[in-house]
Enzyme design. Structure first.
Site, PDB file in Angstrom:
ATOM      1  N   SER A  76      -1.330   2.613   2.241  1.00 37.29           N
ATOM      2  CA  SER A  76      -1.516   3.894   1.563  1.00 37.29           C
ATOM      3  C   SER A  76      -0.903   3.804   0.183  1.00 37.29           C
ATOM      4  CB  SER A  76      -0.826   5.013   2.351  1.00 37.29           C
ATOM      5  OG  SER A  76      -0.731   6.210   1.593  1.00 37.29           O
TER       6      SER A  76
ATOM      7  N   TYR B 157       6.342   8.960   6.621  1.00 36.42           N
ATOM      8  CA  TYR B 157       5.001   8.384   6.472  1.00 36.42           C
ATOM      9  C   TYR B 157       5.016   7.257   5.437  1.00 36.42           C
ATOM     10  CZ  TYR B 157       0.070   7.928   5.275  1.00 36.42           C
ATOM     11  OH  TYR B 157      -1.180   7.424   5.030  1.00 36.42           O
TER      12      TYR B 157
END
Length: 246
Positions: free
Chosen positions: A143, A156
């Site tokens: 990501s 995250y």
């Protein structure tokens, strides 16, 4: 001989929606065979039927990446059927964002289990097979959060940095036979945000996601890396909205 123009046997985790689904459709349309894994088997079944109706080649298996035996069975089934695995796309991920002070410990653990352990399980299941056949490629979906931390996303981002670090370590360890690619998407249209239970995290993500790219754009980046000649290793691609500031 380069394998880039050959029909490849490609495994994709988290294939029932979003980036995984878009990648499955694109790679199948380009002549590859895709073996799709996810927990939502009804969606996988419908996806495989769609791919086959348009002339593509696909199969599916129920899969929970947090279970090492599940991932091993997924890989072994494809290997037994086709005699090789050319590409493993570790795409499964979850993103229940919240500030640390919300103390969403179960959600933290879920992100660690899926985003980190799930990736490691994919490597453990496929790496010995690729080493034995002396070719292959891992495509690990990280990501933009592997490169920049934002409020509500500390855990995250930590899991996605771990995914980046694991990929880089794997790349350095495997030598010239196996390629390793990290794909780091920015804000992408997907169901990832649906798992956010914290109201602050949900509202911030709603604002953040006003500028997003379609999952098909990330699929194109993955297909680019997969399509390179075997002697070319695309180590990382960051793909994000043109209007994105971060």
């Amino acid at each position: 001989m380069s394998l880039s123009t050959d029909r490849k046997i490609i495994l994709i985790t988290g294939a029932s929606s979003g980036i995984g689904e878009a990648t499955a459709r694109l790679l199948a349309a380009r002549g590859h065979h895709v073996a799709l894994g996810a927990r939502r088997t009804e969606r996988l079944k419908a996806l495989v039927e769609d791919i086959q109706e348009t002339g593509g080649s696909a199969e599916y298996h129920g899969l929970d990446v947090t279970e090492a035996e599940d991932v091993r069975a997924f890989a072994d089934a494809a290997h037994s059927r086709h005699g090789r695995i050319d590409v493993m796309i570790n795409n499964a991920g979850v993103m229940p964002l919240s500030k640390l002070e919300a103390l969403k410990v179960e959600e933290w653990n879920r992100m660690i289990d899926v985003n980190v352990r799930g990736l490691l399980h994919g490597i453990a299941a496929v790496l010995p097979l690729m080493q034995a056949q002396r070719h292959g490629q891992f495509v690990n979906v990280a990501s933009i959060g592997a490169h920049a931390v934002s409020p509500t996303a500390a855990v995250y981002c930590a899991t996605k940095y771990a995914a980046w670090a694991i990929s880089e370590g794997l790349r350095q360890e495997v030598g010239g036979d196996i390629r390793v690619t990290t794909i780091s998407p920015g804000v992408t249209e997907s169901e990832l945000a649906d798992s956010i239970s914290d109201p602050v995290g949900r509202e911030e993500m709603r604002t953040y996601r006003q500028v997003a790219i379609p999952a098909s754009a990330v699929a194109e980046a993955i297909a680019y890396a997969v399509g390179q000649p075997s002697e070319v290793d695309v180590s990382e691609i960051i793909v994000r909205p043109t209007a994105s500031a971060g």
